[in-house]
Scaffold this motif. Sequence first.
Motif, PDB file in Angstrom:
ATOM      1  N   PRO A 191       0.805  -1.233   0.000  1.00 57.67           N
ATOM      2  CA  PRO A 191       0.000   0.000   0.000  1.00 57.67           C
ATOM      3  C   PRO A 191       0.833   1.275   0.000  1.00 57.67           C
ATOM      4  CG  PRO A 191      -0.015  -1.013   2.172  1.00 57.67           C
ATOM      5  CD  PRO A 191       0.658  -1.995   1.253  1.00 57.67           C
ATOM      6  N   PHE A 192       2.133   1.152   0.329  1.00 58.34           N
ATOM      7  CA  PHE A 192       2.989   2.337   0.398  1.00 58.34           C
ATOM      8  C   PHE A 192       3.900   2.477  -0.820  1.00 58.34           C
ATOM      9  CE2 PHE A 192       2.358   0.698   4.764  1.00 58.34           C
ATOM     10  CZ  PHE A 192       1.572   1.741   5.257  1.00 58.34           C
ATOM     11  N   MET A 193       3.698   1.637  -1.821  1.00 62.58           N
ATOM     12  CA  MET A 193       4.616   1.593  -2.957  1.00 62.58           C
ATOM     13  C   MET A 193       4.720   2.944  -3.673  1.00 62.58           C
ATOM     14  SD  MET A 193       4.477  -0.816  -6.362  1.00 62.58           S
ATOM     15  CE  MET A 193       4.789  -2.309  -5.435  1.00 62.58           C
ATOM     16  N   ASN A 194       3.604   3.642  -3.826  1.00 65.11           N
ATOM     17  CA  ASN A 194       3.601   4.878  -4.592  1.00 65.11           C
ATOM     18  C   ASN A 194       3.763   6.128  -3.730  1.00 65.11           C
ATOM     19  OD1 ASN A 194       3.196   3.513  -7.089  1.00 65.11           O
ATOM     20  ND2 ASN A 194       1.014   3.326  -6.636  1.00 65.11           N
ATOM     21  N   PHE A 195       4.068   5.949  -2.447  1.00 65.90           N
ATOM     22  CA  PHE A 195       4.310   7.088  -1.571  1.00 65.90           C
ATOM     23  C   PHE A 195       5.715   7.636  -1.820  1.00 65.90           C
ATOM     24  CE2 PHE A 195       1.139   7.052   2.104  1.00 65.90           C
ATOM     25  CZ  PHE A 195       0.178   6.351   1.383  1.00 65.90           C
ATOM     26  N   THR A 196       5.859   8.944  -1.775  1.00 67.81           N
ATOM     27  CA  THR A 196       7.186   9.545  -1.835  1.00 67.81           C
ATOM     28  C   THR A 196       7.843   9.411  -0.462  1.00 67.81           C
ATOM     29  OG1 THR A 196       6.415  11.746  -1.164  1.00 67.81           O
ATOM     30  CG2 THR A 196       6.345  11.221  -3.522  1.00 67.81           C
ATOM     31  N   ASP A 197       9.162   9.621  -0.410  1.00 67.58           N
ATOM     32  CA  ASP A 197       9.866   9.564   0.873  1.00 67.58           C
ATOM     33  C   ASP A 197       9.288  10.585   1.846  1.00 67.58           C
ATOM     34  OD1 ASP A 197      11.434   7.599  -0.163  1.00 67.58           O
ATOM     35  OD2 ASP A 197      13.277   8.794  -0.285  1.00 67.58           O
ATOM     36  N   GLU A 198       8.949  11.759   1.343  1.00 66.59           N
ATOM     37  CA  GLU A 198       8.382  12.799   2.204  1.00 66.59           C
ATOM     38  C   GLU A 198       7.038  12.364   2.781  1.00 66.59           C
ATOM     39  OE1 GLU A 198       7.126  17.555   1.991  1.00 66.59           O
ATOM     40  OE2 GLU A 198       7.983  16.538   0.243  1.00 66.59           O
ATOM     41  N   GLU A 199       6.222  11.726   1.960  1.00 66.67           N
ATOM     42  CA  GLU A 199       4.919  11.242   2.434  1.00 66.67           C
ATOM     43  C   GLU A 199       5.088  10.139   3.465  1.00 66.67           C
ATOM     44  OE1 GLU A 199       2.022  12.014  -1.437  1.00 66.67           O
ATOM     45  OE2 GLU A 199       3.327  10.247  -1.397  1.00 66.67           O
ATOM     46  N   LEU A 200       6.068   9.271   3.264  1.00 66.75           N
ATOM     47  CA  LEU A 200       6.304   8.183   4.210  1.00 66.75           C
ATOM     48  C   LEU A 200       6.782   8.714   5.558  1.00 66.75           C
ATOM     49  CD1 LEU A 200       8.041   5.553   1.883  1.00 66.75           C
ATOM     50  CD2 LEU A 200       5.711   5.449   2.794  1.00 66.75           C
ATOM     51  N   THR A 201       7.731   9.637   5.534  1.00 71.36           N
ATOM     52  CA  THR A 201       8.250  10.160   6.802  1.00 71.36           C
ATOM     53  C   THR A 201       7.199  10.986   7.531  1.00 71.36           C
ATOM     54  OG1 THR A 201       9.215  12.059   5.613  1.00 71.36           O
ATOM     55  CG2 THR A 201      10.648  10.168   6.031  1.00 71.36           C
ATOM     56  N   SER A 202       6.256  11.554   6.801  1.00 74.26           N
ATOM     57  CA  SER A 202       5.212  12.349   7.448  1.00 74.26           C
ATOM     58  C   SER A 202       4.229  11.482   8.225  1.00 74.26           C
ATOM     59  CB  SER A 202       4.457  13.184   6.408  1.00 74.26           C
ATOM     60  OG  SER A 202       3.668  12.362   5.561  1.00 74.26           O
ATOM     61  N   LEU A 203       4.239  10.178   7.985  1.00 77.58           N
ATOM     62  CA  LEU A 203       3.342   9.279   8.707  1.00 77.58           C
ATOM     63  C   LEU A 203       3.803   9.040  10.142  1.00 77.58           C
ATOM     64  CD1 LEU A 203       2.682   6.552   5.962  1.00 77.58           C
ATOM     65  CD2 LEU A 203       1.157   8.402   6.663  1.00 77.58           C
ATOM     66  N   MET A 204       5.059   9.405  10.441  1.00 81.47           N
ATOM     67  CA  MET A 204       5.619   9.185  11.776  1.00 81.47           C
ATOM     68  C   MET A 204       5.896  10.515  12.466  1.00 81.47           C
ATOM     69  SD  MET A 204       5.908   5.830  11.668  1.00 81.47           S
ATOM     70  CE  MET A 204       6.306   4.417  10.610  1.00 81.47           C
ATOM     71  N   GLU A 205       5.557  10.576  13.747  1.00 77.51           N
ATOM     72  CA  GLU A 205       5.855  11.774  14.537  1.00 77.51           C
ATOM     73  C   GLU A 205       7.244  11.693  15.169  1.00 77.51           C
ATOM     74  OE1 GLU A 205       2.778  12.243  17.409  1.00 77.51           O
ATOM     75  OE2 GLU A 205       1.449  13.306  16.036  1.00 77.51           O
ATOM     76  N   SER A 206       7.650  10.498  15.547  1.00 81.39           N
ATOM     77  CA  SER A 206       8.958  10.344  16.179  1.00 81.39           C
ATOM     78  C   SER A 206       9.484   8.936  15.934  1.00 81.39           C
ATOM     79  CB  SER A 206       8.871  10.609  17.690  1.00 81.39           C
ATOM     80  OG  SER A 206       8.059   9.642  18.319  1.00 81.39           O
ATOM     81  N   SER A 207      10.765   8.748  16.145  1.00 81.29           N
ATOM     82  CA  SER A 207      11.393   7.444  15.957  1.00 81.29           C
ATOM     83  C   SER A 207      12.588   7.319  16.876  1.00 81.29           C
ATOM     84  CB  SER A 207      11.832   7.273  14.497  1.00 81.29           C
ATOM     85  OG  SER A 207      12.879   8.191  14.193  1.00 81.29           O
ATOM     86  N   SER A 208      12.918   6.083  17.191  1.00 81.36           N
ATOM     87  CA  SER A 208      14.131   5.797  17.955  1.00 81.36           C
ATOM     88  C   SER A 208      14.625   4.420  17.559  1.00 81.36           C
ATOM     89  CB  SER A 208      13.862   5.857  19.466  1.00 81.36           C
ATOM     90  OG  SER A 208      12.918   4.880  19.846  1.00 81.36           O
ATOM     91  N   ARG A 209      15.875   4.155  17.878  1.00 82.32           N
ATOM     92  CA  ARG A 209      16.468   2.885  17.463  1.00 82.32           C
ATOM     93  C   ARG A 209      17.423   2.379  18.520  1.00 82.32           C
ATOM     94  NH1 ARG A 209      20.430   1.959  12.162  1.00 82.32           N
ATOM     95  NH2 ARG A 209      20.838  -0.262  12.537  1.00 82.32           N
ATOM     96  N   SER A 210      17.354   1.062  18.779  1.00 82.23           N
ATOM     97  CA  SER A 210      18.300   0.398  19.652  1.00 82.23           C
ATOM     98  C   SER A 210      18.744  -0.874  18.953  1.00 82.23           C
ATOM     99  CB  SER A 210      17.660   0.073  21.015  1.00 82.23           C
ATOM    100  OG  SER A 210      18.559  -0.639  21.832  1.00 82.23           O
TER     101      SER A 210
END
Length: 233
Positions: free
Chosen positions: A129-148
């Motif tokens: 479902p996200f195949m045609n999303f731009t990188d900007e559209e994809l990153t806008s779906l998230m408010e925050s992120s973290s990684r461990s």
Amino acid sequence: MKKIITLFMTFCLCLALTGCQSKNNEDILAFFSAFHNTLDTESGTIEGSIEMASIENSVIDLHMQYRQVDDLQLALRVDLESGGNRQDDFLCFYIRDGKTYLNSMGTTSQSVASNLGIDTHQKISVKDPFMNFTDEELTSLMESSSRSGNTYSYTLDSQMISTLLDSFGTVTLEEATLEAVIEDNILQEFTLHIVGSQNIESDAANVDFTIHCQIRDFNSLDQVNFPDNLTDY
């Protein structure tokens, strides 16, 4: 002196809040890349569950094998539990040799996959479902992120996810979080938790569910296990 201490504490608080709401676009895009690559793998096994706290603590268990080397081969089994009652093999769905087979609590049927809009010559990734999303559209779906290490945690934009779930505006989310384990650009495991409500005219219902999936046997599943009596469906 008190003013200096107050300013210092305010500064530390701002740093803490900023840290809690940090957003790394590369980490966000890593999830969507791994999601697509997982759907594009030649074979695999998915074990998952959907826990619905808002509906008598109901649980849907999912068991799926897929192999998509030449034609798509798929076996899906759904078990259902609600109100203390459990029904194994509530629904079983199979795709083999261009045909689909359905067993719904003992009632069986079969059809040609193309009649259901399924092209067995295409990989599952075509349905991303996200195949045609731009990188900007994809990153806008998230408010925050973290990684461990290989574990990625995200807070989703509740308003945008609400719109994706229902463009009519009946769904309002209060909380939406996602945690994923990614190795070699492929999803190994993920948990999606959503809390909110749905309002349709005068009716309202709570929305509280958790989807958890583990994926394994990447590109190493030699065959999908089918029932022996598919041709009798």
